[in-house]
Design a protein around this motif. Structure first.
Motif, short mmCIF file in Angstrom:
data_model
loop_
_atom_site.label_atom_id
_atom_site.label_comp_id
_atom_site.label_asym_id
_atom_site.label_seq_id
_atom_site.Cartn_x
_atom_site.Cartn_y
_atom_site.Cartn_z
N ARG A 83 60.75 59.68 16.02
CA ARG A 83 60.64 58.39 15.38
C ARG A 83 61.31 58.47 14.04
N TYR A 99 64.14 56.29 16.45
CA TYR A 99 65.01 56.84 17.48
C TYR A 99 66.43 57.02 16.95
N TYR A 119 67.86 61.46 21.96
CA TYR A 119 66.58 61.07 21.39
C TYR A 119 66.29 59.61 21.64
N ALA A 120 65.03 59.29 21.88
CA ALA A 120 64.63 57.89 22.05
C ALA A 120 63.23 57.72 21.48
N GLN A 121 62.93 56.54 20.99
CA GLN A 121 61.60 56.25 20.46
C GLN A 121 60.72 55.80 21.62
N VAL A 122 59.99 56.74 22.17
CA VAL A 122 59.08 56.47 23.28
C VAL A 122 57.83 57.28 22.98
N LYS A 126 67.88 55.36 31.15
CA LYS A 126 68.81 55.11 30.05
C LYS A 126 70.13 54.67 30.64
N ARG A 161 61.82 47.50 27.40
CA ARG A 161 62.86 48.22 26.67
C ARG A 161 62.21 49.01 25.55
N GLY A 210 64.03 51.64 23.73
CA GLY A 210 64.96 52.27 22.81
C GLY A 210 66.34 51.70 22.93
N ALA A 211 67.14 51.97 21.90
CA ALA A 211 68.53 51.59 21.78
C ALA A 211 68.75 50.10 21.85
#
Length: 95
Positions: A8, A10, A15-18, A50, A92, A94-95
Protein backbone atom coordinates in the motif's frame (compact mmCIF):
# COMPACT_ATOMS: atom_id res chain seq x y z
CA UNK A 1 4.61 -17.83 -12.71
CA UNK A 2 4.63 -14.35 -11.19
CA UNK A 3 3.60 -13.09 -7.80
CA UNK A 4 1.63 -10.02 -6.88
CA UNK A 5 2.82 -8.81 -3.51
CA UNK A 6 0.35 -6.82 -1.50
CA UNK A 7 1.63 -3.33 -0.76
CA UNK A 8 0.00 0.00 0.00
CA UNK A 9 -0.16 2.25 -2.00
CA UNK A 10 -0.11 0.08 -5.09
CA UNK A 11 2.76 0.32 -7.51
CA UNK A 12 3.14 -1.02 -11.01
CA UNK A 13 3.19 -4.80 -11.52
CA UNK A 14 4.11 -6.99 -9.69
CA UNK A 15 2.51 -4.98 -6.88
CA UNK A 16 -1.18 -4.32 -6.36
CA UNK A 17 -3.26 -2.85 -3.55
CA UNK A 18 -5.28 -5.87 -2.47
CA UNK A 19 -5.52 -6.00 1.29
CA UNK A 20 -7.53 -9.16 1.96
CA UNK A 21 -5.63 -11.62 -0.24
CA UNK A 22 -2.57 -12.14 1.96
CA UNK A 23 1.05 -11.15 1.49
CA UNK A 24 1.62 -12.71 -1.95
CA UNK A 25 -0.65 -13.92 -4.71
CA UNK A 26 0.76 -16.21 -7.41
CA UNK A 27 -0.46 -15.51 -10.93
CA UNK A 28 0.45 -16.93 -14.33
CA UNK A 29 0.51 -15.25 -17.71
CA UNK A 30 -2.13 -16.52 -20.14
CA UNK A 31 -1.81 -15.96 -23.89
CA UNK A 32 -4.55 -13.89 -25.50
CA UNK A 33 -5.20 -12.76 -29.06
CA UNK A 34 -6.81 -9.34 -28.77
CA UNK A 35 -6.71 -5.94 -30.42
CA UNK A 36 -6.85 -4.12 -27.06
CA UNK A 37 -5.51 -6.57 -24.45
CA UNK A 38 -1.75 -7.11 -24.44
CA UNK A 39 -1.34 -9.52 -21.50
CA UNK A 40 -3.53 -11.47 -19.08
CA UNK A 41 -2.34 -12.64 -15.65
CA UNK A 42 -4.55 -14.87 -13.51
CA UNK A 43 -4.25 -16.57 -10.13
CA UNK A 44 -6.16 -19.86 -10.11
CA UNK A 45 -6.19 -20.04 -6.31
CA UNK A 46 -6.93 -16.38 -5.62
CA UNK A 47 -9.20 -15.39 -8.51
CA UNK A 48 -7.01 -12.32 -9.05
CA UNK A 49 -7.02 -11.08 -12.65
CA UNK A 50 -4.64 -8.51 -14.09
CA UNK A 51 -5.15 -7.17 -17.60
CA UNK A 52 -2.48 -5.14 -19.38
CA UNK A 53 -3.82 -3.16 -22.31
CA UNK A 54 -2.01 -2.14 -25.47
CA UNK A 55 -2.58 1.54 -24.58
CA UNK A 56 -0.43 1.07 -21.46
CA UNK A 57 -3.25 0.96 -18.90
CA UNK A 58 -3.65 -1.89 -16.43
CA UNK A 59 -6.60 -3.22 -14.45
CA UNK A 60 -6.67 -5.67 -11.54
CA UNK A 61 -9.87 -7.47 -10.47
CA UNK A 62 -10.57 -9.82 -7.57
CA UNK A 63 -12.71 -12.94 -7.18
CA UNK A 64 -12.84 -13.76 -10.89
CA UNK A 65 -13.76 -17.42 -11.50
CA UNK A 66 -11.62 -19.51 -13.85
CA UNK A 67 -14.63 -20.10 -16.12
CA UNK A 68 -14.70 -16.36 -16.90
CA UNK A 69 -10.99 -16.41 -17.76
CA UNK A 70 -11.57 -19.39 -20.06
CA UNK A 71 -14.46 -17.54 -21.72
CA UNK A 72 -12.34 -14.38 -22.09
CA UNK A 73 -9.48 -16.26 -23.75
CA UNK A 74 -11.75 -18.31 -26.06
CA UNK A 75 -13.92 -15.36 -27.05
CA UNK A 76 -13.87 -14.10 -30.65
CA UNK A 77 -13.30 -10.67 -29.10
CA UNK A 78 -11.58 -10.78 -25.70
CA UNK A 79 -11.77 -6.98 -25.48
CA UNK A 80 -15.54 -7.01 -25.91
CA UNK A 81 -15.85 -9.86 -23.42
CA UNK A 82 -13.88 -7.77 -20.91
CA UNK A 83 -16.10 -4.74 -21.49
CA UNK A 84 -19.36 -6.71 -21.34
CA UNK A 85 -18.68 -9.34 -18.67
CA UNK A 86 -15.54 -8.64 -16.60
CA UNK A 87 -15.56 -4.88 -16.04
CA UNK A 88 -19.18 -4.59 -14.83
CA UNK A 89 -19.26 -7.76 -12.70
CA UNK A 90 -16.02 -7.87 -10.72
CA UNK A 91 -14.46 -5.55 -8.18
CA UNK A 92 -11.57 -3.52 -9.47
CA UNK A 93 -8.84 -3.57 -6.84
CA UNK A 94 -5.87 -1.95 -8.54
CA UNK A 95 -4.43 0.06 -11.39
Amino acid sequence: MFTISIYRPYLSFPYAQVEDLGPEVAVKEIAVNSRIIKKVYFGDDSGLLKLCFKNGKERVFSNVPKRDIDALIKSNSPGKYYIDFIRPRFERVGA
